[in-house]
Structure formats: C-alpha cells, structure tokens
Write an enzyme that holds these catalytic residues in place. Structure first.
Site, short mmCIF file in Angstrom:
data_model
loop_
_atom_site.label_atom_id
_atom_site.label_comp_id
_atom_site.label_asym_id
_atom_site.label_seq_id
_atom_site.Cartn_x
_atom_site.Cartn_y
_atom_site.Cartn_z
NE ARG A 177 15.48 7.60 26.26
CZ ARG A 177 15.87 6.37 25.93
NH1 ARG A 177 16.93 5.82 26.49
NH2 ARG A 177 15.19 5.68 25.04
NE ARG A 250 27.33 -1.44 3.65
CZ ARG A 250 28.50 -1.55 3.06
NH1 ARG A 250 28.59 -1.76 1.76
NH2 ARG A 250 29.61 -1.45 3.76
NE ARG A 281 24.51 -5.20 14.97
CZ ARG A 281 23.28 -4.75 14.80
NH1 ARG A 281 22.76 -3.87 15.63
NH2 ARG A 281 22.53 -5.17 13.80
CE1 TYR A 349 17.09 -0.20 9.02
CE2 TYR A 349 17.63 2.09 8.65
CZ TYR A 349 17.87 0.91 9.28
OH TYR A 349 18.91 0.83 10.18
CG ASP A 351 12.57 -1.48 13.39
OD1 ASP A 351 13.60 -2.00 12.95
OD2 ASP A 351 12.55 -0.43 14.04
P1 FAD Z 1 12.38 -11.31 5.42
O1 FAD Z 1 12.55 -11.67 6.83
O2 FAD Z 1 13.57 -10.89 4.63
O3 FAD Z 1 11.66 -12.52 4.69
C1 FAD Z 1 11.57 -12.63 3.29
C2 FAD Z 1 11.63 -14.10 2.93
O4 FAD Z 1 11.36 -14.24 1.53
C3 FAD Z 1 13.01 -14.72 3.17
O5 FAD Z 1 12.89 -15.86 3.98
C4 FAD Z 1 13.50 -15.06 1.78
O6 FAD Z 1 14.29 -16.24 1.75
C5 FAD Z 1 12.20 -15.24 1.03
N1 FAD Z 1 12.33 -15.03 -0.41
C6 FAD Z 1 12.83 -13.93 -1.02
N2 FAD Z 1 12.79 -14.11 -2.37
C7 FAD Z 1 12.26 -15.33 -2.60
C8 FAD Z 1 11.97 -16.07 -3.77
N3 FAD Z 1 12.27 -15.60 -4.98
N4 FAD Z 1 11.43 -17.30 -3.65
C9 FAD Z 1 11.16 -17.81 -2.41
N5 FAD Z 1 11.41 -17.15 -1.27
C10 FAD Z 1 11.95 -15.92 -1.35
N6 FAD Z 1 13.68 -5.34 13.34
C11 FAD Z 1 13.32 -5.07 14.62
O7 FAD Z 1 12.14 -4.81 14.87
N7 FAD Z 1 14.23 -5.11 15.64
C12 FAD Z 1 15.54 -5.40 15.43
O8 FAD Z 1 16.32 -5.42 16.38
C13 FAD Z 1 15.95 -5.67 14.09
N8 FAD Z 1 17.24 -5.96 13.86
C14 FAD Z 1 17.62 -6.24 12.56
C15 FAD Z 1 18.95 -6.55 12.33
C16 FAD Z 1 19.38 -6.84 11.05
C17 FAD Z 1 20.82 -7.17 10.81
C18 FAD Z 1 18.45 -6.81 9.98
C19 FAD Z 1 18.91 -7.10 8.56
C20 FAD Z 1 17.12 -6.51 10.20
C21 FAD Z 1 16.69 -6.21 11.49
N9 FAD Z 1 15.36 -5.93 11.77
C22 FAD Z 1 14.98 -5.64 13.07
C23 FAD Z 1 14.33 -5.91 10.70
C24 FAD Z 1 13.60 -7.24 10.53
O9 FAD Z 1 14.52 -8.24 10.18
C25 FAD Z 1 12.57 -7.10 9.43
O10 FAD Z 1 11.68 -6.05 9.68
C26 FAD Z 1 11.71 -8.35 9.20
O11 FAD Z 1 12.36 -9.54 9.48
C27 FAD Z 1 11.27 -8.35 7.76
O12 FAD Z 1 10.38 -9.40 7.48
P2 FAD Z 1 10.00 -9.68 5.97
O13 FAD Z 1 9.01 -10.79 5.98
O14 FAD Z 1 9.61 -8.41 5.31
O15 FAD Z 1 11.35 -10.11 5.24
N1 UDP Z 2 24.29 4.26 14.58
C1 UDP Z 2 25.46 4.87 14.96
N2 UDP Z 2 26.14 4.37 16.03
C2 UDP Z 2 25.71 3.31 16.73
C3 UDP Z 2 24.51 2.70 16.35
C4 UDP Z 2 23.82 3.19 15.26
O1 UDP Z 2 25.89 5.82 14.32
O2 UDP Z 2 26.39 2.90 17.69
C5 UDP Z 2 23.57 4.82 13.41
C6 UDP Z 2 23.90 4.06 12.10
O3 UDP Z 2 23.89 5.00 11.05
C7 UDP Z 2 22.74 3.11 11.95
C8 UDP Z 2 21.59 3.99 12.50
O4 UDP Z 2 22.18 4.71 13.58
O5 UDP Z 2 22.54 2.74 10.63
C9 UDP Z 2 20.40 3.21 13.00
O6 UDP Z 2 20.82 2.34 14.02
P1 UDP Z 2 19.99 1.06 14.41
O7 UDP Z 2 20.60 0.46 15.62
O8 UDP Z 2 18.56 1.44 14.45
O9 UDP Z 2 20.30 0.13 13.16
P2 UDP Z 2 19.70 -1.28 12.70
O10 UDP Z 2 20.86 -2.22 12.73
O11 UDP Z 2 18.60 -1.65 13.65
O12 UDP Z 2 19.22 -1.02 11.34
#
Ligand code: FAD
Ligand code: UDP
Length: 368
Positions: A177, A250, A281, A349, A351
């Site tokens: 932006r 991953r 990070r 993927y 949120d």
């Molecule tokens: P999960 O939270 O993965 O829940 C699935 C559950 O099923 C787990 O508790 C697991 O233990 C259980 N399970 C799996 N298999 C079995 C089995 N065989 N038996 C019993 N239990 C089982 N989203 C955002 O909006 N903002 C963010 O800033 C953001 N940051 C993120 C950062 C990271 C590092 C990651 C990995 C994700 C991030 N997300 C973010 C995405 C967010 O985590 C997910 O969208 C959301 O939590 C997914 O919910 P879910 O219920 O689909 O899965």
């Molecule tokens: N990304 C990047 N530089 C940064 C932050 C993010 O290149 O400083 C890229 C990276 O490829 C990442 C994607 O942008 O996978 C999406 O970033 P986001 O912060 O949405 O990732 P999240 O951890 O929420 O999946």
C-alpha cells in the site's frame, strides 16, 4: 458399542469447537475428542509468567465478516491489537507490510509518486505477464529490492523450497500500500481475545463433553460407532490410511525463553527475512495483550520439514500435493456420515475466521 451421541467430533480446534457449539445449541448430543492433552488446537495458549504464550505460533484474529466478528465476541471480548510486525534484514529494520514507511526505509522516498516510480521501474525491468510461481508473482507485484530483502530469504526458509517452486497465491496474502500504514491486515475487524484464546475455546465448548489424549485412529473401534455422524478435523490422508500416498506439510519448532526484561523487542513479532538466520521470526507474546509484567516470554520459530513425529502446521499447496489432495477429496465424497472440515482435513491454508466461517456454514446446512 451402542450409539450414544449425535456427533463425534475429532479435534477440538476452531473447526471442531465451532461445530460442537452450534450442534449443542440445536439440542444435539456431542462428544469432542482430541489427541493432544489440551483443547483448542493451534490457537491454544499456555500461561507463563502471567503472559498468554501462543504455543503454536502467533495468532491474530482478523476478519471482514461482521457475523464472524460478532460470533467470536459473543464468547470473549477482543482487544484493539493491530499486528505491525517489523522485518530485520541483516540488521536493517523495515516496516511490514510493504508500505510508505518501508519504501522510505529502503529508498528514502517521501511520496507515493516517488515510491511508485521506483517499484514500477523495477517491475518494468523484468516484465512478467502471467506469474507462474511465488518468485514471479512477487517480482511482478513489488519489484526486485523488496523481493530480495524482505521476501526471498524468509519464504525459502519458511517453506524449505525455492520461491520458484511455490504457488503464487501465498504472497498475495501480504498487502502493498502507498500509505504510511503498518497494519499487516486489510480487514475491518482485528484483535486478540482479552485474557487469551483459551477463553474463546472455553466459551465455544462450554457444557460440551471433551475427552483429551485420545487419538481417533488408536481407538477407532471404540469411537467410530459411538455417534450417528463424525466431524473429522484431522489429517485428510491419515483418515484414508495414506492409501494414495502421503501429503506433505511444513512443520515448525518453537524455542520459548523467559527473559528478565519487561520489553525485549518492542513489537509482538520481528521477522528475520534473510536466509541465513535459522528462525523466521521472534515473537514477544506480552505485546498481544499490552502486558505490563516484569518479565517477558519470547519464542523463536524454526521452520522444519515435516515427518510423522512432528506437527503438520502448513499444507504445502504445490501441484503435486494439490493433485494428491484432490484424489483424497474424491474418496471423502464416498464416505457416509463423515464430514471433513478445517485446515488439516481440507488441506487448506485457512485463517481462523475462514475456519469458523466454514464450520458455521456446514453446521447451518447440517443442523437446519
Ligand atoms: P487445528 O487447530 O489444527 O485443530 C485440529 C485438532 O485436531 C488438533 O487439536 C489436533 O490435535 C486434533 N486431531 C488431529 N488428528 C486427530 C486424531 N486422529 N484424533 C484426535 N484428535 C486429532 N490464523 C489466523 O487467522 N491468524 C493468524 O495470525 C494465524 N497464525 C498462524 C500461525 C501459525 C504458525 C499457524 C500454524 C497457523 C496460523 N493460523 C492463523 C491458522 C490457524 O491456526 C488455523 O486456521 C486454525 O487454528 C485451524 O483450526 P482447525 O480446527 O482447522 O485445526
Ligand atoms: N512473507 C515474506 N516475508 C515476511 C512475511 C511473510 O516473504 O516478512 C511471505 C512468506 O512467503 C509467507 C507469506 O508471505 O509464507 C505469507 O505470510 P503470512 O504472514 O501471511 O504467513 P502465516 O505465517 O500467517 O502463514
């Protein structure tokens, strides 16, 4: 075993908890199981030194959808936290996402016109009509300087693949932006639950039976026939016994540290965007809730290749994995009385707001 519940929900993350909540509200009987020893899936927080530590990576709630915002706020009030992470490239600090502050730090440009001239010139030097991968997408959106300092290194260590082998859509998550605005998200609503994410999950699962430490696949005979229907939120390929092969994910390793300082880095997150620093990070959790504690807790986040011993955090949406996931999705259509949902079961993927939105939509269709 006789049928005891209307729904067995495998997974107490946001998908499972949202569905469970709606089903209970309609008078259905529900059992939630989770293989972890806590509920909440990846939004779970652990309280350390009075600070809610995001155990599975920093989670910032954001959405444009007022229904979803009102829904989550009906369980817990959200604060006004705005995500403004900082990028550290070899000791130089830059504002994220890419905005007028970043452009000033890179080139000393002071107006949108000056910044656009540089970005458009860099794009024109390397014209890409239809980007086929993340590198081409980034170069065609922001030009070479931003790509090389703020995207390439971070992306390649985050995904363990060359940016030329990654899908273009990943980088479209980041705004570009021409205003002095460091807000990482464009959405209308944003914040963190006051008191932490566990309050949101506790609210969703209030009055619902939850059994922890239970792997659905370890006790299938016990649980498969315990309910009329199963809501499955675990891994898609695992459900089918990996019969068509393994989907790739991953993973991440988190290194948590308690420090004797009240403010370590002045920001909830600093992204290390060079390739050489092994973590992507450092998160300082207290800033999500404007904490005033004497100590601080920081977490370094190391990206890892996934194997069956590790947590599957991110689906890898390249062509090979997308094709395989689509084959599994055809199998899933044949399953009777099982609904697949969430990040793992849909191999998407997603949120948090999207997971909640999907769960509310499925619940509405299923329960009406
Ligand atoms: P999960 O939270 O993965 O829940 C699935 C559950 O099923 C787990 O508790 C697991 O233990 C259980 N399970 C799996 N298999 C079995 C089995 N065989 N038996 C019993 N239990 C089982 N989203 C955002 O909006 N903002 C963010 O800033 C953001 N940051 C993120 C950062 C990271 C590092 C990651 C990995 C994700 C991030 N997300 C973010 C995405 C967010 O985590 C997910 O969208 C959301 O939590 C997914 O919910 P879910 O219920 O689909 O899965
Ligand atoms: N990304 C990047 N530089 C940064 C932050 C993010 O290149 O400083 C890229 C990276 O490829 C990442 C994607 O942008 O996978 C999406 O970033 P986001 O912060 O949405 O990732 P999240 O951890 O929420 O999946």
């Amino acid at each position: 075993m006789s049928i005891k519940y209307d729904y067995l929900i495998v997974g107490s993350g946001l998908f499972g908890a949202t569905f469970a909540n709606r089903a209970k509200a309609q008078g259905k009987t529900v059992l939630v199981i989770d293989k972890r020893n806590h509920q909440g899936g990846n939004i779970y927080c652990e309280n350390i030194e009075g600070i809610n530590v995001h155990k599975y990576g920093p989670h910032i709630f954001h959405t444009n959808d007022k229904t979803i915002w009102d829904f989550v706020n009906s369980f817990v009030e959200f604060n006004r936290f705005t995500y403004t992470p900082v990028a550290n490239y070899k000791g130089e600090l830059y504002s994220l996402p890419f905005n007028m502050n970043t452009f000033y730090q890179l080139w000393k440009t002071k107006t949108p016109k000056e910044a656009k001239e540089i970005i458009h010139k860099q794009i024109a030097e390397n014209p890409i009509a239809s980007p086929r991968n993340l590198e081409e997408q980034a170069l065609s959106l922001v030009g070479k300087d931003i790509y090389e300092k703020l995207i390439k290194g971070y992306t390649e260590k985050q995904w363990g693949r060359k940016a030329t082998e990654l899908p273009a859509f990943i980088i479209k998550r980041l705004p570009l932006r021409y205003t002095f605005d460091n807000n990482y998200f464009n959405d209308k609503y944003q914040g963190i639950p006051i008191g932490g994410y566990n309050k949101l999950i506790d609210g969703l699962l209030d009055g619902i039976e939850v059994k922890l430490g239970i792997d659905f696949f370890a006790g299938q005979d016990t649980y498969r026939n315990i309910a009329n229907k199963i809501i499955y939120t675990g891994k898609l390929d695992e459900y089918f016994g990996y019969s068509l092969g393994h989907l790739q994910y991953r993973s991440l390793a988190f290194e948590h540290q308690i420090l004797n300082t009240d403010n370590y880095q002045g920001s909830a997150a600093v992204n290390y965007t060079d390739y050489e620093t092994p973590y992507t990070r450092i998160v300082e959790h207290k800033h999500f809730e404007f904490g005033k504690q004497e100590k601080t807790v920081i977490t370094k986040e190391f990206p890892l290749e996934w194997d069956s011993e590790k947590e599957p955090y991110y689906p890898i949406n390249d062509t090979r994995n997308e094709d395989l996931a689509n084959q599994y999705k055809k199998l899933k259509e044949l399953e009777q009385n099982v609904i697949f949902g969430g990040r793992l079961a849909e191999y998407k993927y997603y949120d948090m707001h999207q997971v909640i939105g999907a769960a509310l939509a499925i619940a509405k269709k299923e329960l009406q």
